[in-house]
Design an enzyme around this catalytic site. Structure first.
Site, PDB file in Angstrom:
ATOM      1  N   ARG A   1     -78.032 -52.592  27.356  1.00 61.24           N
ATOM      2  CA  ARG A   1     -77.132 -51.879  28.562  1.00 61.24           C
ATOM      3  C   ARG A   1     -76.624 -50.556  28.080  1.00 61.24           C
ATOM      4  NH1 ARG A   1     -79.281 -55.910  30.119  1.00 61.24           N
ATOM      5  NH2 ARG A   1     -78.228 -57.221  31.809  1.00 61.24           N
TER       6      ARG A   1
ATOM      7  N   SER B   1     -72.904 -58.725  36.054  1.00 58.34           N
ATOM      8  CA  SER B   1     -72.149 -59.052  34.689  1.00 58.34           C
ATOM      9  C   SER B   1     -71.072 -57.798  34.713  1.00 58.34           C
ATOM     10  CB  SER B   1     -73.016 -58.951  33.517  1.00 58.34           C
ATOM     11  OG  SER B   1     -73.939 -59.707  33.834  1.00 58.34           O
TER      12      SER B   1
ATOM     13  N   GLU C   1     -69.248 -53.750  31.194  1.00 58.80           N
ATOM     14  CA  GLU C   1     -70.520 -53.264  31.223  1.00 58.80           C
ATOM     15  C   GLU C   1     -70.613 -52.368  32.333  1.00 58.80           C
ATOM     16  OE1 GLU C   1     -73.790 -54.125  33.583  1.00 58.80           O
ATOM     17  OE2 GLU C   1     -74.097 -55.899  32.371  1.00 58.80           O
TER      18      GLU C   1
END
Ligand code: EPU
Length: 337
Positions: free
Chosen positions: A163, A237, A333
């Site tokens: 990520r 997420s 995130e």
């Protein structure tokens, strides 16, 4: 350039946020004109793609929001086996994946149904079901937001990680991605090993799925677990899955024998933040405005009439209780503005 535009349709949490200025880019060449406006020279700017990974923590953005909406998908090379496809940044990501699968091209199928646009995909190296964007990313074209100069980044230049990429790190906010080239294949082996893909396929009598069947199965699996931002505000997420030392994991496993984990190539261990959050008692928690999704604790949801700061406050409380229970710091995130 428009003034005082509500960004509610442009952020997947669905918060009411007013942008002082707003400009939609339908062709990368329009950027040049924008760079010469007095507003651009004087005010801060924010690039908005699909708005699926962003949390506005205040209800006013005092600058220019630049919405990337340039479209186009073309084949730029085809040697009979390997195919290079160029997609403009404003193309819808799940739509792009669907098209590639329909053409019988392998390489992005496990990334089906991830909301967002093509141009944002490399920034956080989107990933799902054992595949990451970096696996098919060949290069991208980007424009320097200060000088207006074009620059091409190949896979290595992007410094992709979990990520993560150079666009989230060293070059944060410095470039706008205008198009991405993907290396795809006419034949391929499907990746079926991650999580519940195999069990889902078995249950549906598809031990040896075709490309299209795998794509459709992934869409169904995602739909069952993740809320559709069109009906419930969310950004996928909210936290990253933390990666911890093997020794730390061993100690945790003794205290919590059912803890799931994935071993990383470097020997470290990735632990699902969704599990940690659920064990800390948050799954399904909600107040009037925000909550923790009842089917996947990694997803924070906006239930209506809330503000970005409500999500921020909830996220901090979750981080605190996960740290108290497990001694692990989970990091967001999602990008905060
Ligand atoms: N789990 C729980 N409780 C929960 C959620 C998960 O116990 O509430 C457990 C599951 O049982 C499973 C493990 O945690 O053992 C992993 O769960 P899942 O397969 O749902 O995946 P994840 O690790 O929570 C990651 C990505 C998702 C991606 C899925 C599938 C991150 C931060 N998230 O989630 O990506 O779709 O894997 O590959 O890596 C996103 O980035 O926005 C996103 C949705």
């Amino acid at each position: 350039m428009k003034t005082n535009v509500n960004l509610q349709p442009y952020n997947s949490f669905g918060f009411n946020v007013i942008a002082k200025h707003f400009v939609e880019i339908n062709d990368a060449r329009e950027l040049d004109r924008l760079f010469h406006t007095p507003e651009y020279k004087q005010e801060p700017h924010l690039i908005l793609s699909g708005g699926n990974n962003i949390l506005f923590t205040s209800d006013f953005y005092d600058g220019i929001v630049i919405l990337m909406n340039n479209k186009g998908i073309e084949t730029v090379a085809d040697d009979g086996e390997k195919v290079v496809v160029r997609a403009q940044a404003g193309e819808d990501w799940p739509g792009f994946v669907k098209k590639m699968v329909e053409k019988g091209l392998y390489g992005v199928e496990n990334l089906a149904h991830i909301p967002g646009k093509v141009g944002a995909a490399p920034i956080q190296n989107i990933g799902a079901y054992g595949m990451e964007l970096k696996d098919s990313f060949l290069k991208c074209e980007a424009v320097d937001l200060e000088t207006g100069r074009k620059r091409v980044f190949d896979n290595k230049d992007c410094m992709f990680g979990y990520r993560n990429s150079i666009f989230k790190g060293k070059l944060r906010g410095q470039f706008i991605i205008t198009s991405v080239d993907f290396q795809l294949f006419k034949h391929g082996e499907l990746k079926l090993d991650y999580g519940n893909i195999k069990s889902y396929l078995n249950e549906h009598g598809m031990e040896q799925p075709a490309l299209q069947q795998l794509h459709d199965a992934i869409c169904a699996i995602r739909d069952a677990k993740l809320p559709d931002p069109k009906s419930i505000g969310n950004a996928g997420s909210f936290f990253k899955n933390p990666v911890i030392k093997a020794s730390e994991f061993k100690a945790l496993k003794q205290r919590f024998p059912s803890i799931p984990s994935y071993e990383e190539p470097d020997g470290k261990v990735k632990v699902p933040a969704g599990w940690l959050i659920e064990q800390a008692g948050w799954k399904g928690w909600q107040d009037e405005h925000v909550g923790v999704y009842e089917k996947q604790a990694l997803v924070l949801v906006h239930l209506g009439n809330g503000k970005g700061e409500d999500i921020l406050y909830l996220a901090k409380q979750i981080q605190k209780s996960v740290e108290e229970k497990f001694g692990i710091k989970i990091e967001p995130e999602v990008n905060f503005v």
